[in-house]
Write a protein that holds these residues in place. Structure first.
Motif, PDB file in Angstrom:
ATOM      1  N   GLU A 162     -11.188   2.405   8.233  1.00  0.00           N
ATOM      2  CA  GLU A 162     -10.209   1.382   8.608  1.00  0.00           C
ATOM      3  C   GLU A 162      -9.423   0.922   7.386  1.00  0.00           C
ATOM      4  O   GLU A 162      -8.213   0.655   7.478  1.00  0.00           O
ATOM      5  CB  GLU A 162     -10.918   0.195   9.276  1.00  0.00           C
ATOM      6  CG  GLU A 162      -9.966  -0.815   9.897  1.00  0.00           C
ATOM      7  CD  GLU A 162      -9.066  -0.240  10.974  1.00  0.00           C
ATOM      8  OE1 GLU A 162      -7.946  -0.760  11.141  1.00  0.00           O
ATOM      9  OE2 GLU A 162      -9.471   0.734  11.646  1.00  0.00           O
ATOM     10  N   GLN A 163     -10.074   0.832   6.239  1.00  0.00           N
ATOM     11  CA  GLN A 163      -9.345   0.495   5.007  1.00  0.00           C
ATOM     12  C   GLN A 163      -8.319   1.572   4.664  1.00  0.00           C
ATOM     13  O   GLN A 163      -7.196   1.268   4.246  1.00  0.00           O
ATOM     14  CB  GLN A 163     -10.319   0.295   3.854  1.00  0.00           C
ATOM     15  CG  GLN A 163     -11.110  -1.001   3.914  1.00  0.00           C
ATOM     16  CD  GLN A 163     -11.763  -1.336   2.576  1.00  0.00           C
ATOM     17  OE1 GLN A 163     -11.962  -0.480   1.727  1.00  0.00           O
ATOM     18  NE2 GLN A 163     -12.097  -2.596   2.385  1.00  0.00           N
ATOM     19  N   LEU A 164      -8.701   2.836   4.826  1.00  0.00           N
ATOM     20  CA  LEU A 164      -7.764   3.933   4.576  1.00  0.00           C
ATOM     21  C   LEU A 164      -6.551   3.839   5.502  1.00  0.00           C
ATOM     22  O   LEU A 164      -5.398   4.002   5.069  1.00  0.00           O
ATOM     23  CB  LEU A 164      -8.457   5.281   4.798  1.00  0.00           C
ATOM     24  CG  LEU A 164      -9.422   5.773   3.721  1.00  0.00           C
ATOM     25  CD1 LEU A 164     -10.129   7.041   4.193  1.00  0.00           C
ATOM     26  CD2 LEU A 164      -8.683   6.043   2.414  1.00  0.00           C
ATOM     27  N   ILE A 165      -6.823   3.579   6.774  1.00  0.00           N
ATOM     28  CA  ILE A 165      -5.738   3.502   7.760  1.00  0.00           C
ATOM     29  C   ILE A 165      -4.781   2.356   7.428  1.00  0.00           C
ATOM     30  O   ILE A 165      -3.553   2.505   7.513  1.00  0.00           O
ATOM     31  CB  ILE A 165      -6.336   3.336   9.171  1.00  0.00           C
ATOM     32  CG1 ILE A 165      -6.995   4.642   9.609  1.00  0.00           C
ATOM     33  CG2 ILE A 165      -5.266   2.903  10.178  1.00  0.00           C
ATOM     34  CD1 ILE A 165      -7.778   4.545  10.903  1.00  0.00           C
ATOM     35  N   GLN A 166      -5.327   1.218   7.034  1.00  0.00           N
ATOM     36  CA  GLN A 166      -4.467   0.081   6.710  1.00  0.00           C
ATOM     37  C   GLN A 166      -3.625   0.357   5.466  1.00  0.00           C
ATOM     38  O   GLN A 166      -2.460  -0.043   5.394  1.00  0.00           O
ATOM     39  CB  GLN A 166      -5.318  -1.174   6.527  1.00  0.00           C
ATOM     40  CG  GLN A 166      -6.013  -1.655   7.801  1.00  0.00           C
ATOM     41  CD  GLN A 166      -5.047  -1.879   8.947  1.00  0.00           C
ATOM     42  OE1 GLN A 166      -3.953  -2.424   8.747  1.00  0.00           O
ATOM     43  NE2 GLN A 166      -5.449  -1.487  10.144  1.00  0.00           N
ATOM     44  N   ALA A 167      -4.206   1.048   4.467  1.00  0.00           N
ATOM     45  CA  ALA A 167      -3.428   1.416   3.282  1.00  0.00           C
ATOM     46  C   ALA A 167      -2.316   2.392   3.653  1.00  0.00           C
ATOM     47  O   ALA A 167      -1.189   2.297   3.136  1.00  0.00           O
ATOM     48  CB  ALA A 167      -4.345   2.026   2.221  1.00  0.00           C
ATOM     49  N   TYR A 168      -2.606   3.317   4.555  1.00  0.00           N
ATOM     50  CA  TYR A 168      -1.599   4.270   5.030  1.00  0.00           C
ATOM     51  C   TYR A 168      -0.472   3.540   5.754  1.00  0.00           C
ATOM     52  O   TYR A 168       0.715   3.793   5.500  1.00  0.00           O
ATOM     53  CB  TYR A 168      -2.262   5.293   5.949  1.00  0.00           C
ATOM     54  CG  TYR A 168      -1.293   6.057   6.820  1.00  0.00           C
ATOM     55  CD1 TYR A 168      -0.378   6.945   6.265  1.00  0.00           C
ATOM     56  CD2 TYR A 168      -1.290   5.884   8.207  1.00  0.00           C
ATOM     57  CE1 TYR A 168       0.522   7.636   7.066  1.00  0.00           C
ATOM     58  CE2 TYR A 168      -0.412   6.576   9.010  1.00  0.00           C
ATOM     59  CZ  TYR A 168       0.496   7.453   8.435  1.00  0.00           C
ATOM     60  OH  TYR A 168       1.386   8.135   9.230  1.00  0.00           O
ATOM     61  N   LYS A 169      -0.830   2.629   6.648  1.00  0.00           N
ATOM     62  CA  LYS A 169       0.193   1.892   7.391  1.00  0.00           C
ATOM     63  C   LYS A 169       1.051   1.024   6.488  1.00  0.00           C
ATOM     64  O   LYS A 169       2.238   0.798   6.756  1.00  0.00           O
ATOM     65  CB  LYS A 169      -0.466   1.020   8.460  1.00  0.00           C
ATOM     66  CG  LYS A 169      -1.038   1.780   9.641  1.00  0.00           C
ATOM     67  CD  LYS A 169      -1.631   0.823  10.664  1.00  0.00           C
ATOM     68  CE  LYS A 169      -2.114   1.536  11.901  1.00  0.00           C
ATOM     69  NZ  LYS A 169      -2.685   0.605  12.904  1.00  0.00           N
ATOM     70  N   ALA A 170       0.458   0.530   5.409  1.00  0.00           N
ATOM     71  CA  ALA A 170       1.199  -0.318   4.468  1.00  0.00           C
ATOM     72  C   ALA A 170       2.033   0.502   3.494  1.00  0.00           C
ATOM     73  O   ALA A 170       2.792  -0.062   2.696  1.00  0.00           O
ATOM     74  CB  ALA A 170       0.231  -1.207   3.704  1.00  0.00           C
TER      75      ALA A 170
END
Length: 383
Positions: A197-205
């Motif tokens: 989930e941290q990876l996904i949020q960094a990707y989205k940002a």
């Protein structure tokens, strides 16, 4: 066969039969045919000896495992109202009744049954575990996480904290969401769902530098056999973004700041190069290269993966696909090849190490046997 372990004679090996019945009743993995046969055999045992409460309880468990919730509930209720029933058996029947109700989706009734079991003196630990699961199924992730923490079960605690974080993200409460993810990792450092989930949020940002830092940390904390989940989850999220953006009428707000595929592929490949050689890490490095059209780099990584594991069927499939451009194929042969390649790619790639369930999407808790972090990749087609 499963039903032959039960004896009709109480005075010969009775305790062994009771133990076998209990073990059979508690499992969820018996094949349907064997389970049905065991149900019929147990019914006969109970009919011959109505006081064999342990076997009666096991019979109810078998009905529940078959999805026959109403019959399981009838068995529990017939025990609960039995005159002179020992208090410990009544408490256990109430506990199993709660599990029946939960399995049937009657969550309020399940909670009441567990409370009654507690009042009757049933062991508090399994009741607390069931109540935590009830809270999670109702969407009370914070309550569930707190309950699992008190039980000393950090993995389901972390999982519910991640689900809480996702809820916060959907409500725009980013600070609370990130705090919940950090708490999940503190509770269980190997929580692949929290790192993902941290990876996904960094990707989205659009923050590829942070994405690389998170991936590096995650690869060092997550169990080696589970690291592929991080990369597969990121690929699936990128596919979601691509599909959404390709639809003119869809809401693209979620992906407005998402990092370009080229930047993600670069940082992922750079991070993976610093790891010890691993067949799945090499394969996923190739997957990211293929997303951005770097065919030669992808071919190189796939070949390295096959050096480590020559039988890795999907790596061979991708190499074969890459070699097609160098071959002269008739239109008919090319059509048939594309057909079979498309079907081969749709083979369920993931399975549960405990019960063998196959899925084409990643999972953290097996839908069948409920084991945590038991997912594995089918590198061997026979798995």
């Amino acid at each position: 066969m499963a039903w032959k372990i039960f004896s009709r004679k109480k005075n010969t090996g009775y305790e062994e039969n009771v133990k076998a019945a209990r073990e059979a009743g508690g499992g969820e993995l018996l094949p349907a045919q064997d389970t049905r046969a065991a149900i019929e055999e147990l019914s006969q045992v109970v009919k011959n000896d109505p006081e064999a409460v342990e076997i009666y309880l096991a019979l109810g468990n078998l009905y529940r495992s078959q999805g026959e919730i109403e019959r399981a509930i009838q068995i529990r209720n017939s025990l609960i109202v039995r005159p002179g029933l020992d208090r410990k058996f009544k408490a256990r029947a109430l506990f199993e009744l709660g599990r029946d109700f939960r399995r049937g989706g009657f969550l309020d009734r399940a909670e009441k049954a567990f409370e009654d079991a507690s009042s009757s003196g049933y062991d508090s630990a399994p009741i607390q575990s069931e109540m935590a699961r009830l809270a999670a199924e109702r969407g009370g992730y914070e309550k569930a996480a707190d309950a699992y923490g008190k039980l000393g079960l950090p993995l389901p605690q972390a999982n519910n904290l991640v689900r809480l974080a996702k809820e916060y993200f959907s409500e725009g409460k980013e600070s609370q969401a990130h705090r919940s993810l950090r708490h999940a990792i503190r509770a269980y450092p190997g929580a692949i769902e929290a790192w993902l989930e941290q990876l996904i949020q960094a990707y989205k940002a659009g923050n590829t530098r942070r994405l690389g830092d998170i991936l590096k940390d995650a690869l060092s904390k997550v169990a080696p056999e589970l690291r592929f989940v991080l990369l597969e989850g990121l690929v699936q999220e990128m596919n979601r973004a691509e599909k959404s953006i390709s639809q003119p009428l869809a809401d693209h707000t979620e992906w407005e700041r998402a990092a370009p595929d080229k930047d993600v592929a670069t940082v992922v490949a750079s991070t993976l190069e610093g790891q010890e050689p691993d067949v799945l890490l090499l394969y996923y490095g190739a997957v990211f290269f293929l997303r951005v059209g770097k065919r030669e780099e992808a071919k190189d990584w796939l070949e390295k993966a096959l050096v480590l594991q020559p039988g890795f069927w999907l790596a061979r499939l991708e190499l074969f696909e890459l070699s097609k451009v160098d071959q002269t194929l008739t239109p008919f042969f090319k059509e048939q090849l594309d057909f079979f390649m498309g079907h081969a790619r749709n083979v369920r790639r993931f399975y549960c190490r405990r019960c063998g369930l196959k899925r084409d999407q990643i999972f953290f808790n097996c839908p069948r046997c409920r084991s945590w972090h038991s997912i594995a990749y089918r590198t061997d087609f026979s798995q």
